[in-house]
Design a protein around this motif. Structure first.
Motif, PDB file in Angstrom:
ATOM      1  N   TYR A  48       0.812  -1.217   0.000  1.00  0.00           N
ATOM      2  CA  TYR A  48       0.000   0.000   0.000  1.00  0.00           C
ATOM      3  C   TYR A  48       0.845   1.266   0.000  1.00  0.00           C
ATOM      4  CZ  TYR A  48      -2.748   3.914   1.516  1.00  0.00           C
ATOM      5  OH  TYR A  48      -3.294   5.173   1.594  1.00  0.00           O
ATOM      6  N   ASP A  57     -13.225  -1.685   3.489  1.00  0.00           N
ATOM      7  CA  ASP A  57     -12.768  -2.048   4.829  1.00  0.00           C
ATOM      8  C   ASP A  57     -13.657  -1.467   5.919  1.00  0.00           C
ATOM      9  OD1 ASP A  57     -10.691  -3.611   3.921  1.00  0.00           O
ATOM     10  OD2 ASP A  57      -9.152  -2.071   4.173  1.00  0.00           O
ATOM     11  N   ASN A  62     -12.787  -4.064   8.831  1.00  0.00           N
ATOM     12  CA  ASN A  62     -11.509  -4.779   8.798  1.00  0.00           C
ATOM     13  C   ASN A  62     -10.635  -4.341   9.971  1.00  0.00           C
ATOM     14  OD1 ASN A  62      -9.171  -6.132   8.126  1.00  0.00           O
ATOM     15  ND2 ASN A  62      -9.202  -5.525   5.979  1.00  0.00           N
ATOM     16  N   ARG A 112      -5.947  -4.313   8.263  1.00  0.00           N
ATOM     17  CA  ARG A 112      -5.501  -3.975   6.906  1.00  0.00           C
ATOM     18  C   ARG A 112      -4.072  -3.457   6.940  1.00  0.00           C
ATOM     19  NH1 ARG A 112      -6.675  -5.969   2.633  1.00  0.00           N
ATOM     20  NH2 ARG A 112      -8.845  -5.283   2.492  1.00  0.00           N
ATOM     21  N   LYS A 113      -3.138  -4.404   6.906  1.00  0.00           N
ATOM     22  CA  LYS A 113      -1.732  -4.032   6.821  1.00  0.00           C
ATOM     23  C   LYS A 113      -1.373  -3.628   5.391  1.00  0.00           C
ATOM     24  CE  LYS A 113      -0.125  -7.047  10.591  1.00  0.00           C
ATOM     25  NZ  LYS A 113      -1.383  -7.754  10.934  1.00  0.00           N
ATOM     26  N   HIS A 146      -1.143  -6.314   2.798  1.00  0.00           N
ATOM     27  CA  HIS A 146      -2.396  -6.960   2.414  1.00  0.00           C
ATOM     28  C   HIS A 146      -3.030  -6.281   1.208  1.00  0.00           C
ATOM     29  CE1 HIS A 146      -2.894  -8.389   6.870  1.00  0.00           C
ATOM     30  NE2 HIS A 146      -1.881  -8.953   6.253  1.00  0.00           N
ATOM     31  N   VAL A 147      -2.311  -5.341   0.607  1.00  0.00           N
ATOM     32  CA  VAL A 147      -2.761  -4.664  -0.610  1.00  0.00           C
ATOM     33  C   VAL A 147      -1.783  -5.037  -1.722  1.00  0.00           C
ATOM     34  CG1 VAL A 147      -3.287  -2.457  -1.701  1.00  0.00           C
ATOM     35  CG2 VAL A 147      -3.676  -2.758   0.762  1.00  0.00           C
ATOM     36  N   GLY A 168      -7.276  -6.784  -2.331  1.00  0.00           N
ATOM     37  CA  GLY A 168      -7.117  -6.843  -0.887  1.00  0.00           C
ATOM     38  C   GLY A 168      -7.164  -8.298  -0.449  1.00  0.00           C
ATOM     39  N   HIS A 220      -8.621 -11.364   5.147  1.00  0.00           N
ATOM     40  CA  HIS A 220      -9.823 -10.785   5.740  1.00  0.00           C
ATOM     41  C   HIS A 220     -10.379 -11.639   6.876  1.00  0.00           C
ATOM     42  CE1 HIS A 220      -9.653  -8.882   1.707  1.00  0.00           C
ATOM     43  NE2 HIS A 220     -10.038  -7.825   2.402  1.00  0.00           N
ATOM     44  N   CYS A 271     -12.409  -9.634  10.117  1.00  0.00           N
ATOM     45  CA  CYS A 271     -13.407  -8.673   9.655  1.00  0.00           C
ATOM     46  C   CYS A 271     -14.770  -9.003  10.265  1.00  0.00           C
ATOM     47  CB  CYS A 271     -13.536  -8.711   8.129  1.00  0.00           C
ATOM     48  SG  CYS A 271     -12.163  -7.989   7.221  1.00  0.00           S
ATOM     49  N   THR A 274      -6.450   0.038  10.080  1.00  0.00           N
ATOM     50  CA  THR A 274      -6.001   0.015   8.695  1.00  0.00           C
ATOM     51  C   THR A 274      -4.855   0.995   8.505  1.00  0.00           C
ATOM     52  OG1 THR A 274      -6.680   0.463   6.400  1.00  0.00           O
ATOM     53  CG2 THR A 274      -7.795   1.707   8.123  1.00  0.00           C
TER      54      THR A 274
END
Length: 233
Positions: free
Chosen positions: A106, A127, A132, A135-136, A139-140, A150, A153, A156, A165
């Motif tokens: 990200y 998210d 979520n 969301r590290k 993770h993108v 993404g 999960h 979540c 996130t």
């Protein structure tokens, strides 16, 4: 809706290849094969989950629910994901492996690839809807075709607002009207195949989050500076 990827994940023979390092729970790279077709996938068995105080066992169900939610929204931000009870280490999720440059994440995408910003903002909205908690940046992913995905999960859909996130660069921005239109039906009801993977409180909370997004029309702002996961990448 079935796709070749879903068919292979659902019906293919699963071969355990290797454990993926640095994952909180046991996560494996597998090969899924059927006839002349094969592909890599990520396998997360329930038997490899660490006990958590705030999530019940069976995080694989949330992986599947996130995929289904993304499909219902026609956003397709989550790679095809199925539940397999006959996998080598028992029931768990199988997710299509995204071929990508693993040096990207990200933070690099936001800083260096401005054409990804619309998709990253859309993922930020997803998210919030999915609540979520993890969301590290890693993770993108950006696939070799340029699409943003993404992953991861399992944490979540909590009934308690737990958003954590790394995607805060779009905080306070107006949500585009087409995206508000996409999520609007969720304010009244959650698709049955998503709802059956969650409990009643989690389904009701999802609807409330969407109702608030529709009222406010903007992505939330973290005024505490505390809603970041750790580690960030």
């Amino acid at each position: 809706m079935s796709t070749p990827e879903l068919t292979l994940l659902t019906e293919g023979r699963v071969e355990l290849l290797a454990r993926i390092p640095r994952s909180s729970n046991a996560t494996f790279l597998v090969r899924v094969a059927s006839g002349d077709h094969s592909a890599y996938a990520v396998y997360k068995p329930e038997s490899g989950e660490r006990p958590l105080s705030d999530f019940d066992p069976g995080l694989y169900r949330r992986e599947r629910a996130a995929y289904l939610l993304s499909r219902h929204l026609a956003w397709d931000l989550v790679p095809p994901t199925v539940i397999r009870a006959d996998a080598p280490l028992g029931i768990g999720s199988l997710q299509w492996f995204v071929e990508c440059d693993l040096r990207e994440h990200y933070f690099t995408l936001h800083a260096e690839v401005p054409e990804t910003h619309a998709a990253l903002s859309q993922l930020a909205l997803f998210d919030v809807v999915a609540n979520n908690t993890d969301r590290k940046s890693g993770h993108v992913l950006r696939g070799h075709d340029g699409r943003i995905w993404g992953i991861d999960h399992g944490l979540c859909f909590s009934a308690v607002f737990k958003l954590r996130t790394v995607i805060w660069e779009f905080a306070g921005e107006a949500i585009p009207e087409p995206l508000l239109s996409d999520i609007s039906a969720l304010a009244g009801s959650v698709p049955a195949d998503v709802a059956e993977l969650l409990d009643d409180g989690e389904v009701a909370a999802l609807r409330r989050r969407v109702q608030r997004l529709l009222r406010e029309g903007t992505l939330p702002v973290d005024r505490t500076g505390m809603r970041y996961p750790w580690p960030l990448v």
